[in-house]
Design a protein around this motif. Structure first.
Motif, PDB file in Angstrom:
ATOM      1  N   LEU A 143     -76.482 -52.227 -22.224  1.00 19.28           N
ATOM      2  CA  LEU A 143     -76.057 -51.781 -23.551  1.00 19.28           C
ATOM      3  C   LEU A 143     -76.824 -52.506 -24.653  1.00 19.28           C
ATOM      4  CD1 LEU A 143     -72.185 -51.505 -23.049  1.00 19.28           C
ATOM      5  CD2 LEU A 143     -73.853 -49.637 -23.227  1.00 19.28           C
ATOM      6  N   MET A 144     -77.049 -53.807 -24.471  1.00 18.19           N
ATOM      7  CA  MET A 144     -77.835 -54.552 -25.447  1.00 18.19           C
ATOM      8  C   MET A 144     -79.260 -54.012 -25.520  1.00 18.19           C
ATOM      9  SD  MET A 144     -76.797 -58.563 -25.061  1.00 18.19           S
ATOM     10  CE  MET A 144     -75.243 -59.189 -25.699  1.00 18.19           C
ATOM     11  N   SER A 145     -79.820 -53.665 -24.365  1.00 17.54           N
ATOM     12  CA  SER A 145     -81.183 -53.125 -24.324  1.00 17.54           C
ATOM     13  C   SER A 145     -81.263 -51.766 -25.002  1.00 17.54           C
ATOM     14  CB  SER A 145     -81.662 -53.015 -22.871  1.00 17.54           C
ATOM     15  OG  SER A 145     -81.665 -54.274 -22.233  1.00 17.54           O
ATOM     16  N   MET A 146     -80.204 -51.002 -24.915  1.00 19.40           N
ATOM     17  CA  MET A 146     -80.155 -49.697 -25.581  1.00 19.40           C
ATOM     18  C   MET A 146     -80.046 -49.838 -27.096  1.00 19.40           C
ATOM     19  SD  MET A 146     -77.546 -47.622 -23.060  1.00 19.40           S
ATOM     20  CE  MET A 146     -77.627 -46.116 -24.020  1.00 19.40           C
ATOM     21  N   GLY A 147     -79.695 -51.001 -27.557  1.00 19.45           N
ATOM     22  CA  GLY A 147     -79.485 -51.201 -28.982  1.00 19.45           C
ATOM     23  C   GLY A 147     -78.035 -51.466 -29.269  1.00 19.45           C
ATOM     24  N   GLY A 148     -77.137 -50.722 -28.615  1.00 16.08           N
ATOM     25  CA  GLY A 148     -75.709 -50.932 -28.776  1.00 16.08           C
ATOM     26  C   GLY A 148     -75.297 -50.958 -30.236  1.00 16.08           C
ATOM     27  N   PHE A 149     -74.496 -51.940 -30.587  1.00 16.46           N
ATOM     28  CA  PHE A 149     -73.995 -52.057 -31.957  1.00 16.46           C
ATOM     29  C   PHE A 149     -74.768 -53.103 -32.753  1.00 16.46           C
ATOM     30  CE2 PHE A 149     -70.409 -50.855 -29.252  1.00 16.46           C
ATOM     31  CZ  PHE A 149     -70.085 -49.645 -29.829  1.00 16.46           C
ATOM     32  N   LEU A 150     -75.695 -53.796 -32.105  1.00 20.85           N
ATOM     33  CA  LEU A 150     -76.277 -54.966 -32.746  1.00 20.85           C
ATOM     34  C   LEU A 150     -77.709 -54.776 -33.212  1.00 20.85           C
ATOM     35  CD1 LEU A 150     -74.895 -57.638 -30.267  1.00 20.85           C
ATOM     36  CD2 LEU A 150     -73.997 -57.026 -32.493  1.00 20.85           C
ATOM     37  N   ALA A 151     -78.452 -53.897 -32.615  1.00 26.83           N
ATOM     38  CA  ALA A 151     -79.866 -53.733 -32.978  1.00 26.83           C
ATOM     39  C   ALA A 151     -80.323 -52.345 -32.581  1.00 26.83           C
ATOM     40  CB  ALA A 151     -80.719 -54.799 -32.292  1.00 26.83           C
ATOM     41  N   ALA A 152     -81.553 -52.025 -32.915  1.00 24.72           N
ATOM     42  CA  ALA A 152     -82.092 -50.703 -32.581  1.00 24.72           C
ATOM     43  C   ALA A 152     -83.392 -50.873 -31.818  1.00 24.72           C
ATOM     44  CB  ALA A 152     -82.344 -49.900 -33.858  1.00 24.72           C
ATOM     45  N   GLY A 153     -83.351 -50.565 -30.523  1.00 26.04           N
ATOM     46  CA  GLY A 153     -84.574 -50.562 -29.737  1.00 26.04           C
ATOM     47  C   GLY A 153     -85.088 -51.916 -29.318  1.00 26.04           C
ATOM     48  N   GLU A 154     -84.263 -52.963 -29.435  1.00 24.25           N
ATOM     49  CA  GLU A 154     -84.739 -54.264 -29.009  1.00 24.25           C
ATOM     50  C   GLU A 154     -83.570 -55.170 -28.651  1.00 24.25           C
ATOM     51  OE1 GLU A 154     -86.836 -56.176 -32.208  1.00 24.25           O
ATOM     52  OE2 GLU A 154     -84.987 -56.944 -33.099  1.00 24.25           O
ATOM     53  N   ILE A 155     -83.875 -56.176 -27.823  1.00 25.24           N
ATOM     54  CA  ILE A 155     -82.925 -57.257 -27.592  1.00 25.24           C
ATOM     55  C   ILE A 155     -83.323 -58.345 -28.576  1.00 25.24           C
ATOM     56  CG2 ILE A 155     -81.954 -58.863 -25.924  1.00 25.24           C
ATOM     57  CD1 ILE A 155     -82.922 -57.043 -23.709  1.00 25.24           C
ATOM     58  N   GLY A 156     -82.544 -58.495 -29.661  1.00 25.23           N
ATOM     59  CA  GLY A 156     -82.915 -59.398 -30.742  1.00 25.23           C
ATOM     60  C   GLY A 156     -82.391 -60.806 -30.542  1.00 25.23           C
ATOM     61  N   ARG A 157     -82.581 -61.623 -31.573  1.00 25.13           N
ATOM     62  CA  ARG A 157     -82.179 -63.030 -31.480  1.00 25.13           C
ATOM     63  C   ARG A 157     -80.662 -63.182 -31.363  1.00 25.13           C
ATOM     64  NH1 ARG A 157     -86.802 -63.424 -34.814  1.00 25.13           N
ATOM     65  NH2 ARG A 157     -88.341 -64.823 -33.876  1.00 25.13           N
ATOM     66  N   LEU A 158     -79.905 -62.327 -32.046  1.00 22.87           N
ATOM     67  CA  LEU A 158     -78.449 -62.414 -31.953  1.00 22.87           C
ATOM     68  C   LEU A 158     -77.987 -62.129 -30.531  1.00 22.87           C
ATOM     69  CD1 LEU A 158     -75.684 -62.761 -33.182  1.00 22.87           C
ATOM     70  CD2 LEU A 158     -75.753 -60.385 -33.939  1.00 22.87           C
ATOM     71  N   GLU A 159     -78.519 -61.072 -29.940  1.00 19.69           N
ATOM     72  CA  GLU A 159     -78.184 -60.767 -28.542  1.00 19.69           C
ATOM     73  C   GLU A 159     -78.620 -61.897 -27.617  1.00 19.69           C
ATOM     74  OE1 GLU A 159     -79.122 -56.620 -30.260  1.00 19.69           O
ATOM     75  OE2 GLU A 159     -79.654 -58.694 -30.631  1.00 19.69           O
ATOM     76  N   GLY A 160     -79.810 -62.476 -27.908  1.00 15.59           N
ATOM     77  CA  GLY A 160     -80.302 -63.588 -27.097  1.00 15.59           C
ATOM     78  C   GLY A 160     -79.348 -64.769 -27.117  1.00 15.59           C
ATOM     79  N   LEU A 161     -78.828 -65.101 -28.294  1.00 14.91           N
ATOM     80  CA  LEU A 161     -77.883 -66.209 -28.411  1.00 14.91           C
ATOM     81  C   LEU A 161     -76.580 -65.902 -27.671  1.00 14.91           C
ATOM     82  CD1 LEU A 161     -78.429 -67.177 -32.157  1.00 14.91           C
ATOM     83  CD2 LEU A 161     -79.092 -68.512 -30.141  1.00 14.91           C
ATOM     84  N   LEU A 162     -76.150 -64.640 -27.725  1.00 15.56           N
ATOM     85  CA  LEU A 162     -74.947 -64.247 -26.982  1.00 15.56           C
ATOM     86  C   LEU A 162     -75.166 -64.382 -25.475  1.00 15.56           C
ATOM     87  CD1 LEU A 162     -73.813 -61.084 -28.994  1.00 15.56           C
ATOM     88  CD2 LEU A 162     -72.674 -63.309 -28.907  1.00 15.56           C
ATOM     89  N   LEU A 163     -76.353 -63.989 -25.007  1.00 16.62           N
ATOM     90  CA  LEU A 163     -76.670 -64.122 -23.585  1.00 16.62           C
ATOM     91  C   LEU A 163     -76.729 -65.589 -23.168  1.00 16.62           C
ATOM     92  CD1 LEU A 163     -79.417 -61.356 -23.287  1.00 16.62           C
ATOM     93  CD2 LEU A 163     -77.144 -61.291 -22.259  1.00 16.62           C
ATOM     94  N   LEU A 164     -77.282 -66.444 -24.020  1.00 16.50           N
ATOM     95  CA  LEU A 164     -77.325 -67.878 -23.710  1.00 16.50           C
ATOM     96  C   LEU A 164     -75.927 -68.482 -23.679  1.00 16.50           C
ATOM     97  CD1 LEU A 164     -80.445 -69.182 -25.679  1.00 16.50           C
ATOM     98  CD2 LEU A 164     -80.185 -68.891 -23.217  1.00 16.50           C
ATOM     99  N   ALA A 165     -75.056 -68.010 -24.587  1.00 11.29           N
ATOM    100  CA  ALA A 165     -73.661 -68.460 -24.554  1.00 11.29           C
ATOM    101  C   ALA A 165     -73.014 -68.046 -23.229  1.00 11.29           C
ATOM    102  CB  ALA A 165     -72.891 -67.874 -25.730  1.00 11.29           C
ATOM    103  N   GLY A 166     -73.352 -66.840 -22.768  1.00 11.55           N
ATOM    104  CA  GLY A 166     -72.864 -66.387 -21.466  1.00 11.55           C
ATOM    105  C   GLY A 166     -73.392 -67.251 -20.335  1.00 11.55           C
ATOM    106  N   THR A 167     -74.637 -67.721 -20.447  1.00 12.29           N
ATOM    107  CA  THR A 167     -75.210 -68.613 -19.438  1.00 12.29           C
ATOM    108  C   THR A 167     -74.413 -69.902 -19.343  1.00 12.29           C
ATOM    109  OG1 THR A 167     -77.426 -67.758 -19.946  1.00 12.29           O
ATOM    110  CG2 THR A 167     -77.302 -69.807 -18.698  1.00 12.29           C
ATOM    111  N   ALA A 168     -74.117 -70.499 -20.514  1.00 12.13           N
ATOM    112  CA  ALA A 168     -73.339 -71.741 -20.541  1.00 12.13           C
ATOM    113  C   ALA A 168     -71.960 -71.532 -19.917  1.00 12.13           C
ATOM    114  CB  ALA A 168     -73.211 -72.242 -21.973  1.00 12.13           C
TER     115      ALA A 168
END
Length: 337
Positions: free
Chosen positions: A125-150
């Motif tokens: 969903l993040m790769s599709m753009g979802g609600f956060l960006a259009a056509g990219e996995i941006g820095r906000l999504e990246g930070l969310l993914l890193l939070a998920g890693t932790a």
């Protein structure tokens, strides 16, 4: 910078092979050195196995994705992540099951595989753009993914400390024969890191140039050649474990690797270099990754093992997906996209 465009195809192929070898050696040496150093510093072996070893073994994919994204080759980076997940769940798990049927632990069925399904859908969903960006996995999504890693690392360590000694032994299987000298540990870490950097540089540079000359997309190279190359350590470890009939840890390693690919690698890279995602990836590749993950969940939950027959099916399914992916990337499926 190396002028790859001036090299012949033969020399580019040589650099590509050298890059793969350096990545495999570098990842192995870094993981062994880091894990042994952590043990010498009296860190809990279970924590070392679940965090330091897990992260270190993801370094080939991470460094490759970083160098690709930094050079503006987002397609190669995304292809590497998705292709590695497809290879782990299809080819590697299938080959291991063909060697020896894989027993699935209850912990995996109840906790990690459902988590893998959630992370896979979220990453898609993040790769599709979802609600956060259009056509990219941006820095906000990246930070969310890193939070998920932790959160995932904390969850694993917490669960391991609550588990019995037998399960802990399985989780720290990769910590056999640790290095007993601090100087030697540091040497392994340093040389491993240098090999990883050089290997990723050679692999990405030669792959991009080969893709350009052959007229194929960088995404396809990332999905196939680069993904398989960076997954060679996982393949070797899974085959070795299957030959020793230690099949019960294989599925856990593969599930964990897929989660780390999306959370840690996808999150780290996109935080620094937002990843552009091609629409064509949603024709075959992302749906296949979600479908394969759901199939694994269903198979694990219903039968609690992966038989040789199912292993053969996974291998065949993987090659069918790669064939369809190749056709799609070359514009032979839904050419208007």
């Amino acid at each position: 910078m190396i002028a790859y465009e001036s090299f012949s195809i033969l020399l580019l192929s040589f650099f590509l092979i050298v890059g793969l070898v350096l990545l495999c050696l570098g990842g192995d040496w870094l993981a062994r050195g880091a894990a042994s150093l952590a043990l010498l510093l009296k860190i809990n072996p279970v924590v070392v196995g679940l965090t330091i070893v897990s992260i270190s073994t993801s370094m080939p994919e991470m460094i490759t994705a970083f160098i690709a994204a930094k050079g503006g080759n987002s397609g190669l980076a995304i292809g590497n992540i998705v292709g590695s997940n497809l290879g782990n769940a299809g080819l590697i798990l299938g080959i291991a099951a063909l060697i020896y049927p894989i027993t699935i632990q209850n912990r995996l069925i109840k906790q990690e595989v459902p988590l893998l399904v959630i992370v896979t859908v979220m990453f898609t969903l993040m790769s599709m753009g979802g609600f956060l960006a259009a056509g990219e996995i941006g820095r906000l999504e990246g930070l969310l993914l890193l939070a998920g890693t932790a959160g995932y690392l904390f969850f694993m360590v917490f669960q391991a400390k609550r588990s019995g000694p037998t399960e802990n032994e399985e989780l720290t299987e990769e910590l056999k024969d640790p290095i007993t000298s601090v100087a030697k540990c540091l040497s392994f870490v340093l040389i491993g890191a240098v090999f990883l950097a050089l290997g990723a540089e050679f692999l990405v540079g030669s792959s991009v140039q080969i893709a350009t000359r052959m007229g194929v997309s960088q995404v396809l190279i990332g999905l196939t050649l680069v993904a398989l190359g960076t997954s060679l350590p996982e393949l070797a470890a899974s085959v070795a474990a299957a030959l020793r009939k230690q099949s019960d840890i294989i599925a856990g390693n593969i599930v964990g690797s897929n989660i780390f690919n999306m959370l840690l690698i996808g999150g780290s890279v996109s935080t620094f270099y937002p990843l552009q995602v091609e629409r064509r990836l949603f024709v075959i590749e992302f749906p296949s990754m979600v479908l394969l993950t759901l199939l694994l969940w269903f198979a694990f939950y219903t039968e609690r093992k992966v038989t040789r027959l199912e292993g053969g099916f996974l291998v065949i399914l993987y090659f069918v997906i790669i064939a369809l992916s190749s056709a799609s990337q070359m514009g032979k499926i839904l050419p208007g996209i």
